[in-house]
Design an enzyme around this catalytic site. Structure first.
Site, mmCIF file in Angstrom:
data_model
loop_
_atom_site.group_PDB
_atom_site.id
_atom_site.type_symbol
_atom_site.label_atom_id
_atom_site.label_comp_id
_atom_site.label_asym_id
_atom_site.label_seq_id
_atom_site.Cartn_x
_atom_site.Cartn_y
_atom_site.Cartn_z
ATOM 1 C CE LYS A 46 -4.059 -1.938 -0.070
ATOM 2 N NZ LYS A 46 -4.969 -1.789 -1.214
ATOM 3 C CB SER A 276 -2.621 -10.327 3.371
ATOM 4 O OG SER A 276 -3.586 -9.629 4.118
#
Length: 335
Positions: A46, A276
């Site tokens: 991100k 994740s």
């Protein structure tokens, strides 16, 4: 290169390494690679989005000097924005559900951001509603990561990633579709919240912003162990990726197999990942089992395990010495 001297932390975002797994590929002749996005300075994929949306807003005159930035995030986007905003001089307010790990809110506050916690019952939609309210009330800049399109040698047969906002799927999938059409793009989602697999679209309010989580809540969504994956709706960027056929297949992982894969990745390959990454790699390894010799598979590992210390991923990892460790300690006379 890593040994270069940079003028800003932002210049170090990207250029993350790709590692060939030596001990975990389930089939000889099939190469499984992982791209370690935890090597970004903020520790996750991100960071790319954070820098992209801020610089896009600067370029297009949407972000004024010193203006506060407000965003809804499960943590990784917030940490990336906190880092980028700190280096550029923008105050940041991050809205995050109280359900997400304590490490994430502490990291953001350490970087100077303020963190507003919302009721977990209101899910991801509640975070977005609060972020928009704050932006409207205080004239703050809201990047709206779930809709912002600023985020976007060896033959690669399969590319495997998860979806949060859908930006990676849309951006990478569209690029590979044009430049590497032989590559099959696979998108992972939780096996107990198969929103993409269901084929049921999210119906968005006409003004684009829900007034409650019930406005866009997907009928097959259920709570799951993947922080940052699969919010309670299908983001518009992901919907756009679906319509553009930026991916060709949907894979599924359970929270349990994701955690087991995380532990195996650490103990067999020395690579630290959160659930994740474990979920994405678990799906990639299942894909590898059915692949022919010479196949290459690239899995995106989006962040590091340090953001999951207070989650079930570390639930069975003790802080005190185990019985075996005590026996080793007692095997020699020194104290």
């Amino acid at each position: 290169p890593r040994y270069a001297i940079y003028d800003s932390i932002n210049e170090t975002i990207g250029r993350t390494p790709i590692i060939r797994l030596k001990n975990m590929s389930p089939k000889e002749g099939v190469d499984v690679f992982v791209k370690l996005e935890s090597e970004n300075p903020g520790g996750s994929v991100k960071d790319r989005l954070a820098l992209g949306v801020i610089e896009w807003a600067e370029k297009h005159g949407q972000l004024k000097s010193g203006q506060t930035v407000v965003e809804a995030s499960s943590g990784n986007t917030g940490i990336g924005l906190a880092m980028v905003c700190a280096s550029k001089g923008y105050p940041l307010v991050c809205v995050m559900s109280e359900a997400f790990s304590i490490e994430r809110r502490k990291l953001m506050r350490f970087l100077g951001a303020r963190v507003i916690l919302t009721n977990p019952a209101h899910k991801a939609t509640g975070m977005i509603i609060k972020a928009k309210e704050l932006a409207d009330k205080h004239d703050w800049f809201w990047p709206n990561q779930f809709e912002n399109e600023a985020d976007a040698g060896k033959t690669l047969d399969h590319f495997v990633c998860a979806y949060g906002t859908g930006g990676t799927v849309l951006g990478v999938g569209s690029y590979l579709k044009e430049h590497s059409p032989q590559t099959t793009v696979h998108v992972c989602e939780p096996d107990n919240a198969p929103m993409l697999y269901s084929g049921i679209p999210t119906i968005y309010p006409e003004d684009g912003t829900p007034s409650s989580s019930f406005d866009v809540a997907h009928p097959v969504w259920r709570p799951h162990l993947f922080q940052g994956w699969a919010a309670d709706f299908i983001p518009k960027l992901l919907d756009e990726a679906t319509k553009a056929k930026a991916y060709q297949n949907v894979l599924h992982s359970s929270g349990i197999e994701a955690m087991e894969t995380c532990k195996e990745l650490a103990r067999k390959e020395g690579i630290f990942s959160g659930t994740s990454g474990g979920g994405v790699l678990a799906a990639a390894l299942k894909l590898a089992k059915d692949s022919v010799d010479g196949t290459s598979i690239l899995a995106i590992i989006p962040d590091t395990g340090e953001r999951y210390l207070s989650t079930p991923l570390f639930g069975d990892i003790p802080a005190d010495m185990t019985e075996e460790e005590n026996e080793i300690a007692a095997s020699t006379p020194s104290l």
